[in-house]
Scaffold this active site. Structure first.
Site: not given
Length: 463
Positions: A163-166, A169, A171, A185, A283
């Site tokens: 559901i998320g990536e950066g 790492g 998620v 995460k 952030d």
């Protein structure tokens, strides 16, 4: 032996030999002495080898079990089923995140987790073995998850659950055996920035409980694995709803947007003013504001956060953050204060009101940077023209101007003139009252801004 025999032996021993002309008894003596020396030498070697072997066994380390992890799991009690074993709830109170002995223990665990096998103490052999699940962390907060449990919850960390990536790492979405929805995460490169982010997130929000901050359920440290387990917020993030493909009319009404702004402000105010040491998020941006189905915001991603003790007004650090949100004084000097978050929050307000990104190079010159464009529009008395065109219903003029005034105060180039988040909340809540009852506008505005020349100046521009 007779005298004759003795004389015979002496005469034989006295005869010269072919070995350098030495007499026989001399040669025999040399051989016997050599034998004794060799025997002593070999005996010495054996004793030395045995001594080294014994010393090696004494110095050989015990099985690699981390003392800190033993403190977490060695008090074995009758355990409930795996899904029921959670830490007791922690009340929403001020906590000393930098000085508790418990956190020193857990941070030591994180550091020692790099050692081979140090975390295997709390791991169960397998799910099919019929053994119980992970131990409960005795740190007073959080849960110590097993790798197998997280793999089961996320279907083996499958790609479909991402559901998320950066850069930090990936998620994953997951569901625990008790039905609890989680976001896992999985931090990559645990020896680099991700390792620092892991420690910071646990230290910063491990014990924090606030409705506008994403809750950290627990964590996993095993070999190269660094995993953080959060509550799952099921409606995406603010950036997706502001800049994604939502059609011609945004589902984010004015009231929803104001609630998002106010909720985010309350979360940041708790970090700045409700904790000791205070937490500077560093952030704050739209992609780090998660939304639930009722559009309530939750501030997330504390990987860059810094702890700031009360005796220090700032901390000097390497400049980190997202382009367009970073406060100018922090970008220039590296001096970080809670006012750096206030600046980022001001940019966030502008983004929510206008529907524009902080920096957009596809726009005409003069509109690339959101702050400069919005200040110019307000200066030219065009405040109503900055509203997101996808907003279904335009807000009241005075409500809009009040929120713009808050945003402009938050992005003041002089950090000392920016309000604290507590003051921001007061202004936003006063704005809500004004929106409901315009008869109180004059009185509340004068009470709120009396003596503030900069505010009066901005108010004049806003008309």
């Amino acid at each position: 032996m007779s005298v004759y025999d003795a004389a015979f032996v002496n005469s034989e021993l006295s005869k010269p030999t072919s070995v350098f002309g030495l007499k026989l008894w001399v040669v025999i003596g040399i051989l016997f002495g050599t034998f004794i020396v060799l025997s002593l030498f070999l005996l010495s070697l054996c004793l030395t080898a045995r001594r080294k072997s014994r010393r090696h066994r004494q110095l050989d380390p015990a099985p690699p079990i981390c003392k800190e992890i033993q403190e977490i799991v060695h008090h074995r009690q009758p355990l409930a089923p795996d899904h029921q074993r959670v830490a007791p709830p922690v009340p929403e109170v001020k906590v000393d995140l930098g000085k508790t002995e418990q956190q020193q223990h857990v941070l030591t665990v994180f550091s020692s987790g790099e050692s081979k096998g140090h975390t295997s103490v709390s791991e169960t052999p397998s799910f099919g073995s019929g053994t119980v699940g992970p131990e409960v962390s005795h740190l007073g907060w959080g849960r110590w998850f097993t790798l197998r449990e997280l793999e089961l919850a996320t279907d083996g960390l499958c790609e479909e659950n991402v559901i998320g990536e950066g850069g930090y790492g990936i998620v994953y979405y997951g569901v625990l055996t008790d039905g609890t929805k989680i976001a896992v995460k999985n931090l990559l490169n645990n020896r680099g920035q991700a390792e620092k982010e892991f420690k910071v997130e646990v230290e910063a929000i491990g014990r924090v409980r606030h409705k506008n901050l994403v809750r950290l359920h627990g964590y996993r440290v095993e070999g190269a694995y660094r995993m953080l387990v959060y509550e799952y917020v099921d409606n995406g993030n603010l950036e997706q709803w502001l800049h994604g493909d939502v059609g011609d009319v945004s589902p984010l009404t004015w009231d929803i947007r104001m609630n998002i702004i106010l909720g985010t402000a309350k979360g940041l105010a708790y970090l700045h003013e409700g904790l000791e040491p205070k937490v500077v998020h560093r952030d704050v941006k739209s992609s780090n504001i998660l939304l639930d189905r009722q559009w309530y915001p939750k501030v997330s991603d504390f990987g860059l956060a810094k702890l700031l003790c009360s005796e220090r007004s700032y901390v000097t650090t390497r400049v980190m953050g997202t382009f367009g949100y970073v406060a100018p004084e922090y970008a220039c000097t590296g001096m970080l204060t809670e006012k750096s978050d206030v600046y980022s929050f001001g940019i966030l307000i502008m983004e929510i009101i206008t529907g524009r990104s902080p920096v957009d190079f596809t726009r005409p010159q003069g509109e690339v940077h959101l702050v400069e464009w919005l200040k110019a529009m307000v200066g030219n008395r065009k405040a109503e023209e900055v509203i997101d065109p996808k907003l279904p219903v335009m807000p009241a003029s005075k409500a809009l101007k009040r929120v713009l005034l808050v945003a402009l105060r938050c992005v003041d180039p002089d950090a000392t003139k920016r309000p604290k988040m507590g003051h921001v909340i007061h202004m936003l809540e006063a704005d809500d009252l004004l929106f409901r009852d315009e008869r109180r506008i004059t009185k509340e505005s004068s009470d709120l801004h009396s003596g503030d020349r900069q505010t009066n100046h901005n108010a004049t521009k806003l008309g």
